[in-house]
Scaffold this motif. Structure first.
Motif, PDB file in Angstrom:
ATOM      1  N   LEU A 126      -8.644 -14.585 -14.346  1.00 18.19           N
ATOM      2  CA  LEU A 126      -9.802 -14.407 -13.463  1.00 18.19           C
ATOM      3  C   LEU A 126      -9.781 -13.027 -12.814  1.00 18.19           C
ATOM      4  O   LEU A 126      -8.714 -12.521 -12.426  1.00 18.19           O
ATOM      5  CB  LEU A 126      -9.774 -15.477 -12.358  1.00 18.19           C
ATOM      6  CG  LEU A 126     -10.867 -15.382 -11.286  1.00 18.19           C
ATOM      7  CD1 LEU A 126     -12.218 -15.821 -11.864  1.00 18.19           C
ATOM      8  CD2 LEU A 126     -10.499 -16.223 -10.064  1.00 18.19           C
ATOM      9  N   LEU A 127     -10.958 -12.457 -12.681  1.00 14.10           N
ATOM     10  CA  LEU A 127     -11.125 -11.243 -11.878  1.00 14.10           C
ATOM     11  C   LEU A 127     -11.922 -11.631 -10.632  1.00 14.10           C
ATOM     12  O   LEU A 127     -13.068 -12.086 -10.734  1.00 14.10           O
ATOM     13  CB  LEU A 127     -11.867 -10.154 -12.661  1.00 14.10           C
ATOM     14  CG  LEU A 127     -12.302  -8.916 -11.849  1.00 14.10           C
ATOM     15  CD1 LEU A 127     -11.099  -8.217 -11.219  1.00 14.10           C
ATOM     16  CD2 LEU A 127     -13.086  -7.947 -12.725  1.00 14.10           C
ATOM     17  N   PHE A 148      -6.730 -11.114 -10.978  1.00 12.62           N
ATOM     18  CA  PHE A 148      -6.835  -9.739 -10.513  1.00 12.62           C
ATOM     19  C   PHE A 148      -7.819  -9.709  -9.336  1.00 12.62           C
ATOM     20  O   PHE A 148      -8.809 -10.443  -9.310  1.00 12.62           O
ATOM     21  CB  PHE A 148      -7.358  -8.818 -11.628  1.00 12.62           C
ATOM     22  CG  PHE A 148      -6.485  -8.789 -12.843  1.00 12.62           C
ATOM     23  CD1 PHE A 148      -5.471  -7.857 -12.978  1.00 12.62           C
ATOM     24  CD2 PHE A 148      -6.680  -9.710 -13.879  1.00 12.62           C
ATOM     25  CE1 PHE A 148      -4.669  -7.832 -14.115  1.00 12.62           C
ATOM     26  CE2 PHE A 148      -5.892  -9.699 -15.017  1.00 12.62           C
ATOM     27  CZ  PHE A 148      -4.875  -8.758 -15.130  1.00 12.62           C
ATOM     28  N   PHE A 149      -7.564  -8.830  -8.369  1.00  8.59           N
ATOM     29  CA  PHE A 149      -8.480  -8.626  -7.253  1.00  8.59           C
ATOM     30  C   PHE A 149      -8.951  -7.167  -7.251  1.00  8.59           C
ATOM     31  O   PHE A 149      -8.113  -6.251  -7.321  1.00  8.59           O
ATOM     32  CB  PHE A 149      -7.799  -8.928  -5.914  1.00  8.59           C
ATOM     33  CG  PHE A 149      -7.840 -10.375  -5.524  1.00  8.59           C
ATOM     34  CD1 PHE A 149      -8.840 -10.864  -4.698  1.00  8.59           C
ATOM     35  CD2 PHE A 149      -6.868 -11.254  -5.991  1.00  8.59           C
ATOM     36  CE1 PHE A 149      -8.872 -12.202  -4.347  1.00  8.59           C
ATOM     37  CE2 PHE A 149      -6.882 -12.589  -5.642  1.00  8.59           C
ATOM     38  CZ  PHE A 149      -7.898 -13.070  -4.811  1.00  8.59           C
ATOM     39  N   ARG A 150     -10.246  -6.992  -7.173  1.00  8.83           N
ATOM     40  CA  ARG A 150     -10.762  -5.627  -7.003  1.00  8.83           C
ATOM     41  C   ARG A 150     -10.997  -5.394  -5.516  1.00  8.83           C
ATOM     42  O   ARG A 150     -11.731  -6.146  -4.866  1.00  8.83           O
ATOM     43  CB  ARG A 150     -12.076  -5.424  -7.767  1.00  8.83           C
ATOM     44  CG  ARG A 150     -12.550  -3.977  -7.719  1.00  8.83           C
ATOM     45  CD  ARG A 150     -13.789  -3.768  -8.531  1.00  8.83           C
ATOM     46  NE  ARG A 150     -14.940  -4.455  -7.935  1.00  8.83           N
ATOM     47  CZ  ARG A 150     -16.169  -4.415  -8.455  1.00  8.83           C
ATOM     48  NH1 ARG A 150     -16.378  -3.774  -9.580  1.00  8.83           N
ATOM     49  NH2 ARG A 150     -17.158  -5.049  -7.856  1.00  8.83           N
ATOM     50  N   VAL A 151     -10.361  -4.341  -4.968  1.00  9.27           N
ATOM     51  CA  VAL A 151     -10.430  -4.080  -3.524  1.00  9.27           C
ATOM     52  C   VAL A 151     -10.617  -2.581  -3.294  1.00  9.27           C
ATOM     53  O   VAL A 151     -10.422  -1.759  -4.195  1.00  9.27           O
ATOM     54  CB  VAL A 151      -9.145  -4.556  -2.805  1.00  9.27           C
ATOM     55  CG1 VAL A 151      -8.939  -6.049  -2.997  1.00  9.27           C
ATOM     56  CG2 VAL A 151      -7.919  -3.779  -3.300  1.00  9.27           C
ATOM     57  N   LEU A 152     -10.971  -2.227  -2.073  1.00 12.01           N
ATOM     58  CA  LEU A 152     -11.047  -0.824  -1.694  1.00 12.01           C
ATOM     59  C   LEU A 152      -9.641  -0.247  -1.620  1.00 12.01           C
ATOM     60  O   LEU A 152      -8.686  -0.914  -1.183  1.00 12.01           O
ATOM     61  CB  LEU A 152     -11.741  -0.676  -0.341  1.00 12.01           C
ATOM     62  CG  LEU A 152     -13.249  -0.939  -0.317  1.00 12.01           C
ATOM     63  CD1 LEU A 152     -13.758  -0.947   1.122  1.00 12.01           C
ATOM     64  CD2 LEU A 152     -13.988   0.113  -1.127  1.00 12.01           C
ATOM     65  N   ASN A 153      -9.511   0.982  -2.025  1.00 11.33           N
ATOM     66  CA  ASN A 153      -8.199   1.634  -2.057  1.00 11.33           C
ATOM     67  C   ASN A 153      -7.842   2.137  -0.654  1.00 11.33           C
ATOM     68  O   ASN A 153      -7.980   3.314  -0.332  1.00 11.33           O
ATOM     69  CB  ASN A 153      -8.216   2.796  -3.049  1.00 11.33           C
ATOM     70  CG  ASN A 153      -6.810   3.319  -3.321  1.00 11.33           C
ATOM     71  OD1 ASN A 153      -5.843   2.837  -2.741  1.00 11.33           O
ATOM     72  ND2 ASN A 153      -6.697   4.313  -4.183  1.00 11.33           N
ATOM     73  N   ASP A 169       0.517  -4.939  -8.882  1.00 12.85           N
ATOM     74  CA  ASP A 169       0.017  -4.357 -10.125  1.00 12.85           C
ATOM     75  C   ASP A 169      -1.256  -5.055 -10.617  1.00 12.85           C
ATOM     76  O   ASP A 169      -1.857  -4.640 -11.612  1.00 12.85           O
ATOM     77  CB  ASP A 169       1.086  -4.383 -11.223  1.00 12.85           C
ATOM     78  CG  ASP A 169       1.556  -5.799 -11.540  1.00 12.85           C
ATOM     79  OD1 ASP A 169       1.203  -6.745 -10.784  1.00 12.85           O
ATOM     80  OD2 ASP A 169       2.271  -5.977 -12.549  1.00 12.85           O
ATOM     81  N   ARG A 170      -1.667  -6.108  -9.922  1.00 13.64           N
ATOM     82  CA  ARG A 170      -2.920  -6.779 -10.281  1.00 13.64           C
ATOM     83  C   ARG A 170      -4.055  -6.449  -9.304  1.00 13.64           C
ATOM     84  O   ARG A 170      -5.092  -7.096  -9.316  1.00 13.64           O
ATOM     85  CB  ARG A 170      -2.712  -8.300 -10.360  1.00 13.64           C
ATOM     86  CG  ARG A 170      -1.811  -8.702 -11.528  1.00 13.64           C
ATOM     87  CD  ARG A 170      -1.687 -10.192 -11.644  1.00 13.64           C
ATOM     88  NE  ARG A 170      -0.728 -10.558 -12.677  1.00 13.64           N
ATOM     89  CZ  ARG A 170      -0.278 -11.788 -12.887  1.00 13.64           C
ATOM     90  NH1 ARG A 170      -0.727 -12.779 -12.115  1.00 13.64           N
ATOM     91  NH2 ARG A 170       0.590 -12.034 -13.836  1.00 13.64           N
TER      92      ARG A 170
END
Length: 607
Positions: A126-127, A148-153, A169-170
């Motif tokens: 899952l993303l 995986f998690f998409r987040v602000l850097n 790393d995810r």
């Protein structure tokens, strides 16, 4: 007197709207990372709990709360609701625009339900696009599956993930301005994505479309419901009108509705009565920019063949001869499928001369109101009947229109028998009193305080948008809207010590200014063919150009009507006339920039 909760695109837009008043307000965000330019408001950073919010509201005399925060900011919304009830304060919610819920998306009532559905469907890769704060909420799922998690850097995002034990790393990082959905989806190849119902400004559509193109399943957590007593709006016009209603005096002038909006509201009310057999007191319409607005309906009635509804025109504080006039819409079945015929009846003028953008012989209902009428009525008919909907005829009437038209320039334009149904934005912004001139002075004061190299004055939002793109290195404080008050703005700039100005102008106002009219309101001055013909002769234009000008009815026709050689003769002479009119009012450095319809600076003159 107004406290706004933001940190979002809607919050930034709320700031822009309230800044127009030149009155102090407060803008609150949990953190300080959002870049927002505030002219007249005060920025607050840090979360407010219930007691802190109450204390602030009482200390500052807050009269209105504006919730422009993220739709999933549930704890903040609960706090706002409690505070509003305890202090008896109204709350305006700037709601996002949401697309219809598509059947190919798995809609989940909560994150817990989402995990259940993902497990049930055997989704093991899952993303998650739900934000860093949901790492803890989805922990039971990602501990058992590849996620995986998409987040602000940001350092705080990484630290939060580390504290929860999430594999670093995810984490996938992205920029707020460019999500690059399809690139990331292709790289990770998840079996599904999990997102939130975040609306158009949250990039929801882009995420869904990218997943569809790649055949990836979509699970979406539905947005939380709002408290019933929150007043919902979804754009700057709605916010301003609610502020005008609830916080009297915050804006120096009230906005109004165009005749086009009034006609559309009446038509929607009439068709609704026809379809539901029940009169309504308010009708919701979609404005040209997509914003929905709810407007009162004065009366409605029907018989077996037609329905009629009436809306009283409210021009706000703009001096409009149609203020208070009854705008009626009569709706009847057409007998043809998927067709909407728009016409004018009693009190709506007829076009007798070319050049107005409406064919000779048709009702004087401009293009934007026609489109508003068709789109709003078609939406209602589709909701009721689906894709095969019955056609209707809508006839707009203004019982006082013929008498009112005598006080307008319609007779000079060859429009006979009544008024025109007008409007490009659907809203009338008032540009007609000392209060507006006072707001100009306030804007000039802010520009001086910002120490900008020069001030750019312009007639309105469209011109300002064009000029901001051209002078992109200048801060927002350098741009001041003069509306129709060119002379008053120049006098104020001179008195306040502004040394250098750029005056942006479009051709419609330029031809009025060149003739010596420092107030360019359309109710005070109209297109003067004789003056422009004389100007064309003085500039050496061809006889064909002079004859063409003698037949024109709108200034914008000059761009297409003159060939390149005549344009290069005529427009510099036009700007020189403008400069001679305004130069006595401003002794400093001054340039006039003529913008075309696409926003390009085509000609300039300076002193």
């Amino acid at each position: 007197m107004i406290l706004v909760f933001g940190g979002t695109t809607e919050g930034r837009q709320a700031v822009e709207t309230l800044d127009e008043a030149g009155t102090l307000f407060y803008y609150s965000t949990r953190g300080d990372t959002q870049v927002v330019h505030i002219r007249h408001g005060e920025r607050l950073s840090g979360a407010l709990d219930e007691e802190a919010m109450i204390a602030f509201c009482q200390t500052k005399g807050i009269r209105l709360l504006v919730d422009a925060a993220h739709p999933f900011a549930e704890r903040l919304r609960e706090t706002i609701a409690v505070v509003a009830r305890r202090l008896t304060l109204p709350v305006v919610r700037w709601e996002r625009r949401y697309p219809p819920r598509s059947s190919d998306i798995h809609w989940c009532a909560s994150y817990e339900k989402a995990m259940e559905e993902l497990e049930s469907a055997d989704v093991h890769r899952l993303l998650a696009l739900t934000g860093v704060q949901t790492i803890v909420r989805l922990k039971p799922y990602w501990r058992r599956n590849t996620c995986f998690f998409r987040v602000l850097n940001r350092p705080e995002s990484i630290e939060l993930a580390r504290r929860q034990g999430f594999p670093l790393d995810r984490l996938c990082f992205y920029d707020e301005a460019d999500h690059a959905d399809e690139t990331l989806f292709s790289k990770l190849r998840p079996e599904a994505i999990l997102t939130k119902e975040s609306g158009e400004s949250g990039g929801f559509n882009q995420k869904i479309e990218a997943a569809r193109r790649l055949g990836i399943a979509v699970y979406a957590v539905v947005r939380p419901s709002l408290p019933k007593d929150f007043i919902k709006i979804e754009g700057p016009y709605g916010l301003r009108r609610e502020v005008e209603r609830l916080v009297s005096g915050f804006f120096p002038l009230r906005t109004g509705l165009t005749t086009g909006t009034c006609a559309t509201v009446a038509a929607v009310a009439a068709l609704t009565l026809f379809l539901k057999r029940e009169p309504i007191s308010h009708a919701e319409v979609v404005l040209p920019d997509g914003e929905r607005l709810v407007v009162p309906v004065t009366s409605s009635s029907m018989n077996a063949n037609e329905a009629v509804a009436t809306v009283l025109k409210d021009a706000g504080d703009d001096p409009d001869v149609t203020d208070g006039a009854a705008i009626e819409a009569c709706v009847a079945w057409l007998g043809v499928e998927r067709a909407i015929v728009v016409d004018g009846g009693e009190g709506v003028g007829r076009v007798t001369l070319p050049g107005l953008g409406i064919p000779v012989g048709e009702a004087a209902i401009n293009a934007t109101p026609r489109r508003m009428l068709r789109e709003n009525l078609e939406s209602l008919l589709q909701d009721r009947y689906g894709e095969t909907w019955p056609g209707v005829r809508v006839t707009i009437r203004v019982p006082e229109g013929q008498a009112l038209a005598k006080r307008t320039f319609n007779p000079r334009l060859g429009i006979v028998g009544g008024i025109s149904i007008l409007g490009t934005s659907g809203i009338v912004k008032p540009f007609s009193s000392l209060a507006f001139v006072d707001s100009i002075r306030k804007q000039l004061g802010v520009a001086l305080a910002a120490s900008v190299p020069f001030v750019v004055i312009n007639s309105g939002a469209r011109g300002e948008r064009y000029l901001q793109a051209h002078f992109s290195s200048l801060p927002p404080q350098a741009f001041v809207q003069y509306g129709n008050f060119v002379g008053e703005t120049l006098r104020a700039a001179s008195e306040m010590g502004v040394r250098s100005l750029r005056l942006g102008i479009m051709v419609g106002k330029a031809v009025k200014l060149a003739e010596g009219h420092l107030d360019t309101h359309s109710h005070k001055v109209v297109f003067n063919r004789v003056f422009l013909s004389d100007l064309a002769k003085e500039s050496g234009c061809s006889s064909a150009a002079i004859a063409l000008i003698g037949r024109m009815t709108l200034a914008r026709e000059l761009w297409k009507g003159l060939d390149a050689a005549d344009r290069d003769r005529f427009f510099p002479r036009l700007l020189s006339s403008c400069l001679s009119v305004v130069a006595p009012f401003f002794p400093g450095s001054l340039s006039i920039l003529l913008l075309d319809e696409m926003g390009e600076i085509r000609y300039t003159v300076s002193k």
